[in-house]
Design a protein around this motif. Sequence first.
Motif, PDB file in Angstrom:
ATOM      1  N   PRO A 191    -121.676  -3.097  77.511  1.00 61.81           N
ATOM      2  CA  PRO A 191    -120.985  -3.253  78.802  1.00 61.81           C
ATOM      3  C   PRO A 191    -121.843  -3.991  79.821  1.00 61.81           C
ATOM      4  O   PRO A 191    -123.077  -3.990  79.749  1.00 61.81           O
ATOM      5  N   GLY A 192    -121.169  -4.608  80.779  1.00 60.23           N
ATOM      6  CA  GLY A 192    -121.861  -5.205  81.915  1.00 60.23           C
ATOM      7  C   GLY A 192    -122.650  -6.456  81.614  1.00 60.23           C
ATOM      8  O   GLY A 192    -123.431  -6.911  82.449  1.00 60.23           O
ATOM      9  N   THR A 193    -122.448  -7.050  80.440  1.00 57.19           N
ATOM     10  CA  THR A 193    -123.163  -8.262  80.078  1.00 57.19           C
ATOM     11  C   THR A 193    -122.252  -9.476  80.278  1.00 57.19           C
ATOM     12  O   THR A 193    -121.026  -9.357  80.239  1.00 57.19           O
ATOM     13  N   PRO A 194    -122.819 -10.650  80.482  1.00 58.51           N
ATOM     14  CA  PRO A 194    -121.981 -11.850  80.617  1.00 58.51           C
ATOM     15  C   PRO A 194    -121.084 -12.092  79.405  1.00 58.51           C
ATOM     16  O   PRO A 194    -119.937 -12.526  79.562  1.00 58.51           O
ATOM     17  N   LEU A 195    -121.577 -11.790  78.212  1.00 60.76           N
ATOM     18  CA  LEU A 195    -120.764 -11.986  77.010  1.00 60.76           C
ATOM     19  C   LEU A 195    -119.570 -11.032  77.012  1.00 60.76           C
ATOM     20  O   LEU A 195    -118.461 -11.410  76.632  1.00 60.76           O
ATOM     21  N   ARG A 196    -119.812  -9.787  77.443  1.00 63.39           N
ATOM     22  CA  ARG A 196    -118.708  -8.816  77.502  1.00 63.39           C
ATOM     23  C   ARG A 196    -117.609  -9.315  78.448  1.00 63.39           C
ATOM     24  O   ARG A 196    -116.421  -9.235  78.142  1.00 63.39           O
ATOM     25  N   GLU A 197    -117.993  -9.832  79.612  1.00 60.37           N
ATOM     26  CA  GLU A 197    -117.006 -10.328  80.578  1.00 60.37           C
ATOM     27  C   GLU A 197    -116.283 -11.562  80.040  1.00 60.37           C
ATOM     28  O   GLU A 197    -115.074 -11.719  80.236  1.00 60.37           O
ATOM     29  N   ALA A 198    -117.005 -12.436  79.366  1.00 58.06           N
ATOM     30  CA  ALA A 198    -116.381 -13.630  78.801  1.00 58.06           C
ATOM     31  C   ALA A 198    -115.340 -13.253  77.745  1.00 58.06           C
ATOM     32  O   ALA A 198    -114.263 -13.866  77.663  1.00 58.06           O
ATOM     33  N   LEU A 199    -115.645 -12.270  76.939  1.00 57.18           N
ATOM     34  CA  LEU A 199    -114.691 -11.823  75.924  1.00 57.18           C
ATOM     35  C   LEU A 199    -113.446 -11.215  76.560  1.00 57.18           C
ATOM     36  O   LEU A 199    -112.328 -11.400  76.065  1.00 57.18           O
ATOM     37  N   THR A 200    -113.610 -10.505  77.668  1.00 61.32           N
ATOM     38  CA  THR A 200    -112.465  -9.909  78.359  1.00 61.32           C
ATOM     39  C   THR A 200    -111.577 -10.988  78.963  1.00 61.32           C
ATOM     40  O   THR A 200    -110.339 -10.916  78.875  1.00 61.32           O
ATOM     41  N   ARG A 201    -112.185 -11.998  79.566  1.00 59.87           N
ATOM     42  CA  ARG A 201    -111.380 -13.105  80.112  1.00 59.87           C
ATOM     43  C   ARG A 201    -110.620 -13.821  78.993  1.00 59.87           C
ATOM     44  O   ARG A 201    -109.436 -14.155  79.145  1.00 59.87           O
ATOM     45  N   GLU A 202    -111.294 -14.028  77.868  1.00 56.70           N
ATOM     46  CA  GLU A 202    -110.637 -14.723  76.761  1.00 56.70           C
ATOM     47  C   GLU A 202    -109.531 -13.859  76.151  1.00 56.70           C
ATOM     48  O   GLU A 202    -108.494 -14.382  75.715  1.00 56.70           O
ATOM     49  N   ALA A 203    -109.715 -12.542  76.122  1.00 57.17           N
ATOM     50  CA  ALA A 203    -108.663 -11.653  75.634  1.00 57.17           C
ATOM     51  C   ALA A 203    -107.410 -11.777  76.492  1.00 57.17           C
ATOM     52  O   ALA A 203    -106.279 -11.736  75.981  1.00 57.17           O
ATOM     53  N   THR A 204    -107.595 -11.939  77.792  1.00 59.38           N
ATOM     54  CA  THR A 204    -106.464 -12.136  78.707  1.00 59.38           C
ATOM     55  C   THR A 204    -105.716 -13.414  78.362  1.00 59.38           C
ATOM     56  O   THR A 204    -104.481 -13.419  78.222  1.00 59.38           O
ATOM     57  N   ARG A 205    -106.467 -14.489  78.231  1.00 59.75           N
ATOM     58  CA  ARG A 205    -105.833 -15.771  77.907  1.00 59.75           C
ATOM     59  C   ARG A 205    -105.133 -15.708  76.549  1.00 59.75           C
ATOM     60  O   ARG A 205    -104.034 -16.252  76.370  1.00 59.75           O
ATOM     61  N   ARG A 206    -105.775 -15.035  75.621  1.00 61.23           N
ATOM     62  CA  ARG A 206    -105.194 -14.990  74.276  1.00 61.23           C
ATOM     63  C   ARG A 206    -103.896 -14.198  74.256  1.00 61.23           C
ATOM     64  O   ARG A 206    -102.921 -14.607  73.613  1.00 61.23           O
ATOM     65  N   ALA A 207    -103.865 -13.069  74.943  1.00 61.36           N
ATOM     66  CA  ALA A 207    -102.633 -12.272  74.992  1.00 61.36           C
ATOM     67  C   ALA A 207    -101.482 -13.085  75.572  1.00 61.36           C
ATOM     68  O   ALA A 207    -100.343 -13.029  75.080  1.00 61.36           O
ATOM     69  N   LEU A 208    -101.760 -13.865  76.590  1.00 62.70           N
ATOM     70  CA  LEU A 208    -100.712 -14.656  77.232  1.00 62.70           C
ATOM     71  C   LEU A 208    -100.300 -15.869  76.401  1.00 62.70           C
ATOM     72  O   LEU A 208     -99.247 -16.458  76.645  1.00 62.70           O
ATOM     73  N   SER A 209    -101.114 -16.224  75.410  1.00 61.22           N
ATOM     74  CA  SER A 209    -100.764 -17.359  74.545  1.00 61.22           C
ATOM     75  C   SER A 209     -99.867 -16.950  73.382  1.00 61.22           C
ATOM     76  O   SER A 209     -99.383 -17.805  72.640  1.00 61.22           O
ATOM     77  N   LEU A 210     -99.629 -15.650  73.221  1.00 59.74           N
ATOM     78  CA  LEU A 210     -98.895 -15.138  72.057  1.00 59.74           C
ATOM     79  C   LEU A 210     -97.480 -14.694  72.398  1.00 59.74           C
ATOM     80  O   LEU A 210     -96.800 -14.096  71.563  1.00 59.74           O
ATOM     81  N   THR A 211     -96.998 -14.992  73.589  1.00 57.08           N
ATOM     82  CA  THR A 211     -95.717 -14.462  74.037  1.00 57.08           C
ATOM     83  C   THR A 211     -94.535 -15.184  73.390  1.00 57.08           C
ATOM     84  O   THR A 211     -94.686 -16.238  72.761  1.00 57.08           O
TER      85      THR A 211
END
Length: 604
Positions: A251-271
């Motif tokens: 938690p709290g690492t730049p990689l963790r935050e980057a993965l969360t942002r990408e998870a958001t984009r990915r979820a919205l790409s699958l609609t």
Amino acid sequence: MSVRQSIQDVTFRIAARSALARRDYLDRIAAARERGVHRSTLSCGNLAHGFAACGPSDKARLAGTRTLNLGIVTSYNDMLSAHQPYGTYPDLIKTAARAIGATAQVAGGVPAMCDGVTQGQPGMDLSLFSRDVIAMATAIALSHNMFDAAVYLGICDKIVPGLLIGALAFGHLPGVFVPAGPMPSGLPNDEKSRVRQLYMEGKVGRAELLEAEAKSYHSPGTCTFYGTANSNQMLMEIMGLHLPGASFVNPGTPLREALTREATRRALSLTAQSNDYTPIGHIIDEKAIVNGLVGLHATGGSTNHTLHLIAIAAAAGLHVTWQDMSDLSDAVPLLARVYPNGVADVNHFHAAGGMGFLIRELLESGHLHEDVKTVWGAGLSNYTVEAKLLDDKLTFGPAPARSGDPRVLAPVSAPFSRTGGLKLLSGNLGTSVIKVSAVKPEHRVIEAPARVFHSQQGLQDAFKAGELNGDVIAVVRFQGPKSVGMPELHKLTPALGVLQDRGHQVALLTDGRMSGASGKVPAAIHMTPEASDGGAISKIRDGDLIRLDAEAGTLTFLGDEREFLSRTPATEDQRKEHHGMGRELFAGFRALVGAADRGASVFG
């Protein structure tokens, strides 16, 4: 990559017995998609309520029909280390969604309790029940029909299975599970266990015990041992619901935050409005479930998933049995040694090559299905990578060709064991499961007299009184789902471990649970039929000779079987402690709950 026949056989068997239920499930989610998965189906009054609290820009977007809206279902609270990091996730997700012209809303929260806090306490009676409460809360959060996709924020024991069961009720929606990651390594788990045993023997005091526990559980993030929480994360990745390499980033690492942002984009790409529509109900099929079970066996994962995966599968119209699990365990090698199956923790597992290495080994050896749908695209080979940040950009490169520490993570060519970590036990006492990966071979066959208890506290009191001073199979009954809600009995481990260390033959037999932290003492758990249903466990008496053979997969009463069967079962009226919180709050629910081998769920 051809799949081994033994893996195919179980997969075909699940598909065949599930054909009608699976077809009905797919028809239902297809109809839900046709009715509309976005806000255009809502009346103006409905829609106005749905965006009334939004800021002007989000409100303007949601007033139209084209903007994608992402639902966030969160298990955040700031008392539990694993879920505390989720406090910042909604704002991060909303910002990531707005950056691509979408919106995101917190659809709802679900309860998140920690078995580590409630161990041996009245609240433990609520633990397994909480999974189905979480499933219902997830479905309630999604019921407003405001969302084109969802992200699910959850980590620990019952939370992830509950979120997934609820998500599958809205299986027409795409969904991505977003982890928060494990805390950094603290006091080694084997040292923590040593101090616990010393405390049980009266050799150290409470101050020393609390110091050891606080050094083990010391910061935000998941506990670092390989219990149910981290087994959950492994499952979400190997079943294609995480981003690749996301499970065990701190938690709290730049990689963790980057993965969360990408998870958001990915979820919205699958609609449904995209060209890559991938609903979660299509991802979780018989192949994904088998892949999850293979991963569970290959890593020596939590025994709790002998319950959860049955209930998850049932929510997707699939019928999975303990026999399926046992047959897969016989066909899958054990590739990980993470506490309690070894001395390493999940951070060491991740550093040694982690999920990318594990999945590649299992794919190349034919133990996993490659031809599956995932949130990262078609094919599980997409997950044979590790996530990294290069110049602040999220990238995915091939997982290491070799394990960074073969003592923690082994290749298929040199496994820790030819078979997996779980075993089905059956005999004239009923059916149960055992986690053998943490039990040394010399302790896998136990023949000893029974000592019967009706509570976890009863065994602890007998130990402290010096009444347990020889070979024993401790029978702790009336702990099943219909009795008190199937509490976790992990506090028994130190006392039984002390007896084992003294050279006695020791085992546990219970219709309760022992969790993913099941350790070195052989434990036949989830016994079915349970005592409240008049199962054989309710007929055992002090002194009965019992044989537990984890190698042969048998659990047997060794006396006069005819006399044993003629005995009158013990009843709950004979218990001293029977007014638990789970009994009071879930009286009606307890009457409906399924047996352990059916996932102990109203959903299965």
